[in-house]
Scaffold this motif. Structure first.
Motif, PDB file in Angstrom:
ATOM      1  N   ALA A  55       0.835  -1.210   0.000  1.00  0.00           N
ATOM      2  CA  ALA A  55       0.000   0.000   0.000  1.00  0.00           C
ATOM      3  C   ALA A  55       0.864   1.252   0.000  1.00  0.00           C
ATOM      4  O   ALA A  55       0.549   2.239  -0.678  1.00  0.00           O
ATOM      5  N   LEU A  56       1.965   1.216   0.740  1.00  0.00           N
ATOM      6  CA  LEU A  56       2.863   2.370   0.778  1.00  0.00           C
ATOM      7  C   LEU A  56       3.500   2.598  -0.589  1.00  0.00           C
ATOM      8  O   LEU A  56       3.562   3.743  -1.078  1.00  0.00           O
ATOM      9  N   GLU A  57       3.962   1.527  -1.227  1.00  0.00           N
ATOM     10  CA  GLU A  57       4.573   1.676  -2.553  1.00  0.00           C
ATOM     11  C   GLU A  57       3.563   2.212  -3.564  1.00  0.00           C
ATOM     12  O   GLU A  57       3.902   3.039  -4.419  1.00  0.00           O
ATOM     13  N   LYS A  58       2.347   1.755  -3.470  1.00  0.00           N
ATOM     14  CA  LYS A  58       1.318   2.217  -4.400  1.00  0.00           C
ATOM     15  C   LYS A  58       1.116   3.724  -4.281  1.00  0.00           C
ATOM     16  O   LYS A  58       0.979   4.440  -5.281  1.00  0.00           O
ATOM     17  N   THR A  59       1.136   4.222  -3.046  1.00  0.00           N
ATOM     18  CA  THR A  59       0.975   5.665  -2.832  1.00  0.00           C
ATOM     19  C   THR A  59       2.188   6.437  -3.326  1.00  0.00           C
ATOM     20  O   THR A  59       2.057   7.474  -3.989  1.00  0.00           O
ATOM     21  N   LEU A  60       3.389   5.938  -3.030  1.00  0.00           N
ATOM     22  CA  LEU A  60       4.607   6.651  -3.436  1.00  0.00           C
ATOM     23  C   LEU A  60       4.746   6.707  -4.956  1.00  0.00           C
ATOM     24  O   LEU A  60       5.277   7.684  -5.499  1.00  0.00           O
ATOM     25  N   LYS A  61       4.264   5.677  -5.636  1.00  0.00           N
ATOM     26  CA  LYS A  61       4.385   5.654  -7.100  1.00  0.00           C
ATOM     27  C   LYS A  61       3.478   6.676  -7.776  1.00  0.00           C
ATOM     28  O   LYS A  61       3.671   6.992  -8.954  1.00  0.00           O
ATOM     29  N   HIS A  66      11.520   8.898  -5.820  1.00  0.00           N
ATOM     30  CA  HIS A  66      12.330   7.697  -6.053  1.00  0.00           C
ATOM     31  C   HIS A  66      12.611   7.025  -4.710  1.00  0.00           C
ATOM     32  O   HIS A  66      13.016   7.667  -3.750  1.00  0.00           O
ATOM     33  N   TYR A  67      12.381   5.722  -4.632  1.00  0.00           N
ATOM     34  CA  TYR A  67      12.634   4.996  -3.396  1.00  0.00           C
ATOM     35  C   TYR A  67      13.229   3.633  -3.727  1.00  0.00           C
ATOM     36  O   TYR A  67      13.148   3.133  -4.855  1.00  0.00           O
ATOM     37  N   GLU A  68      13.844   3.025  -2.724  1.00  0.00           N
ATOM     38  CA  GLU A  68      14.398   1.670  -2.841  1.00  0.00           C
ATOM     39  C   GLU A  68      14.000   0.867  -1.614  1.00  0.00           C
ATOM     40  O   GLU A  68      13.861   1.422  -0.519  1.00  0.00           O
ATOM     41  N   VAL A  69      13.836  -0.427  -1.804  1.00  0.00           N
ATOM     42  CA  VAL A  69      13.479  -1.325  -0.708  1.00  0.00           C
ATOM     43  C   VAL A  69      14.603  -2.343  -0.530  1.00  0.00           C
ATOM     44  O   VAL A  69      14.912  -3.115  -1.439  1.00  0.00           O
ATOM     45  N   ASN A  70      15.237  -2.293   0.633  1.00  0.00           N
ATOM     46  CA  ASN A  70      16.320  -3.220   0.997  1.00  0.00           C
ATOM     47  C   ASN A  70      17.511  -3.175   0.039  1.00  0.00           C
ATOM     48  O   ASN A  70      18.266  -4.149  -0.061  1.00  0.00           O
ATOM     49  N   THR A  71      17.678  -2.093  -0.687  1.00  0.00           N
ATOM     50  CA  THR A  71      18.836  -1.944  -1.568  1.00  0.00           C
ATOM     51  C   THR A  71      19.364  -0.523  -1.455  1.00  0.00           C
ATOM     52  O   THR A  71      18.701   0.376  -0.927  1.00  0.00           O
ATOM     53  N   ASP A  72      20.569  -0.328  -1.973  1.00  0.00           N
ATOM     54  CA  ASP A  72      21.159   1.010  -2.039  1.00  0.00           C
ATOM     55  C   ASP A  72      21.916   1.141  -3.360  1.00  0.00           C
ATOM     56  O   ASP A  72      23.096   1.481  -3.395  1.00  0.00           O
ATOM     57  N   GLN A  73      21.205   0.859  -4.443  1.00  0.00           N
ATOM     58  CA  GLN A  73      21.824   0.944  -5.759  1.00  0.00           C
ATOM     59  C   GLN A  73      22.113   2.383  -6.164  1.00  0.00           C
ATOM     60  O   GLN A  73      22.994   2.635  -6.976  1.00  0.00           O
TER      61      GLN A  73
END
Length: 492
Positions: A55-61, A66-73
């Motif tokens: 639900a959080l990703e859906k809102t941020l999109k 720009h966001y990342e989940v469990n990464t730091d590319q």
């Protein structure tokens, strides 16, 4: 399946508008998030349960975030903008130049990029892979390149023009990742320069000498502080956690009082600039509503711990308690705690944890090594080992020894000047006068001069000041100011 995920939102240059941050915070609150933190590269970090992540990703999109989940590319691009106006007196680097550079990065960099004013010591200079530092020549920058997984710093032969900085950063990043990204071949400075400049043209000037950096001195970055006719507010949390509700109130007050930016610092704190005098009461109300303390000791603020783990924070708190118990002096030093081998922290004194016995990925027993940087300057890339193989219980005492070594060194370096000063004949009265000093920011009230800012003329004794008199710098109460001998006044 993991129960919790770490979500990272980059805030380029450590700058975020109150409206954008408000939108993020509302999405976090709707996803049952109650606390966030800020990272050492001026990014926003959030731990979210997997059931709430979608639900959080859906809102941020739905927003340009720009966001990342469990990464730091894409490491955040950091800058010294947070100290602009309030901590330094540079010649040409101003708000417009910072924004000109940041606007050139249309895509998030894949390497760590630092933008620094050379006249400040609040933000680190060389913790990035591409470290741009303002030169004395207006609108031109030094570039110091540090390849990934390397401690070697290479100075770019040219000064780079502001309007070409983003394009050159992209070109250097591309070559570095293609040729030396995996660290399998030795880094070649000449080959990098030839590959970048051989196909593109940039506006440059020859860099004829190394950058001149100031002596390190970490400014006190918390509480209300005046600059010019306005104030700035520094916000630090001992557990590095900021309440979503508190930050929403901060954003709302910024929007109400027409403050267009909130700054994140590498010390995991916030700075709000441009607070007008008539709005101070509103800020005091918000701090009181959420029980926010802005009176922490300077030696507690001078620490940098790793992101995504509380282990370094717990060790820091153990050492801080030792500092308080023994009333230790740490002025001029900052401290970093490294509990993971590939992490990077900023500090003139560095604590590194390492396994004494390791079976595969399992560390059975850990000890700590204690290092200090060359000349105790945290921007140095040269480390000297002070002690090794320390048990955690002995670590605070050894840090105390190292701090005393630093203070003794400073005393020896300045001893000649101090002795000469003490031998000067006294022209005033035999008994020095007394003044009152703020214990937090060290501002002095001297009745000889009064306080022009508060309309108090010269000659008014401290006892005759109004009961509601406060420190003109940080607003500490009159009752908190301490009487000290003028001859023993603290100036640092």
């Amino acid at each position: 399946m993991r129960d919790y995920y770490t979500l990272k939102i980059n805030l380029p240059g450590g700058i975020v508008s109150p409206g954008t941050l408000q939108n993020v915070l509302r999405a976090v609150r709707d996803a049952n998030g109650r606390q966030i933190r800020f990272g050492s590269r001026q990014q926003l970090l959030l731990t979210v349960h997997y059931e709430d992540l979608r639900a959080l990703e859906k809102t941020l999109k739905t927003q340009p975030i720009h966001y990342e989940v469990n990464t730091d590319q894409h490491p955040n691009l950091i800058s010294s903008y947070c100290g602009e106006d309030v901590f330094r007196t540079g010649v040409w680097l101003r708000e417009s130049e910072y924004h000109t550079v940041l606007d050139q990065f249309e895509e998030p960099p894949r390497l760590k990029v630092n933008l620094s004013d050379s006249n400040q010591s609040f933000t680190p200079f060389f913790t990035g892979n591409l470290n741009f530092i303002a030169s004395p020549e207006p609108h031109f920058w030094y570039l110091y390149v540090r390849p990934k997984q390397s401690n070697t710093v290479f100075r770019w032969p040219d000064l780079i023009y502001t309007n070409d900085l983003g394009r050159l950063a992209k070109a250097v990043e591309t070559v570095l990742l293609e040729r030396w990204g995996q660290g399998e071949t030795a880094f070649d400075e000449a080959a990098l320069y030839a590959a970048v400049t051989g196909t593109q043209r940039f506006i440059t000037q020859p860099a004829t000498q190394e950058v001149e950096l100031p002596e390190f001195s970490l400014p006190y970055y918390e509480g209300f502080n005046r600059y010019g006719q306005r104030s700035w507010l520094g916000l630090y949390r001992r557990d590095e956690q900021f309440s979503v509700d508190f930050l929403l109130d901060v954003c709302a007050l910024c929007l109400k009082t027409r403050i267009g930016e909130i700054c994140v610092t590498p010390w995991k704190s916030l700075i709000v600039k441009g607070i007008e005098e008539q709005d101070r009461a509103g800020w005091s109300y918000v701090l009181g509503k959420h029980n926010i303390n802005v009176r922490h000791a300077a030696n507690e603020l001078a620490w940098q711990t790793e992101d995504h783990t509380d282990e370094g924070l717990r060790l820091k708190n153990d050492v801080i308690r030792y500092f308080e118990k023994h009333d230790m002096r740490t002025f001029g030093l900052c401290f970093g705690v490294q509990t993971r081998p590939k992490s990077e922290v900023f500090g003139s004194v560095l604590v590194r944890k390492r396994p004494l016995i390791q079976l595969g990925q399992l560390a059975l027993f850990s000890v700590y090594d204690l290092y200090f940087t060359e000349n105790f300057n945290p921007n140095s890339r040269t480390y000297f080992r002070f002690e090794k193989g320390l048990l955690k219980i002995f670590l605070p005492n050894q840090i105390d020894r190292l701090c005393r070594k630093f203070s003794a060194r400073r005393w020896l370096e300045n001893g000649k000047a101090l002795r000469v000063e003490s031998e000067q004949p006294e022209t005033g009265p035999e008994t020095p006068g007394c003044v009152h000093q703020c214990p937090y920011c060290l501002t002095v009230y001297d009745p000889v001069y009064g306080d022009d800012r508060r309309g108090i003329s010269a000659g008014v004794p401290f006892a005759a000041l109004p009961a509601d008199y406060t420190c003109p710098t940080c607003d500490a109460l009159k009752s908190e100011m301490q009487e000290v001998s003028l001859a023993m006044i603290t100036t640092d």
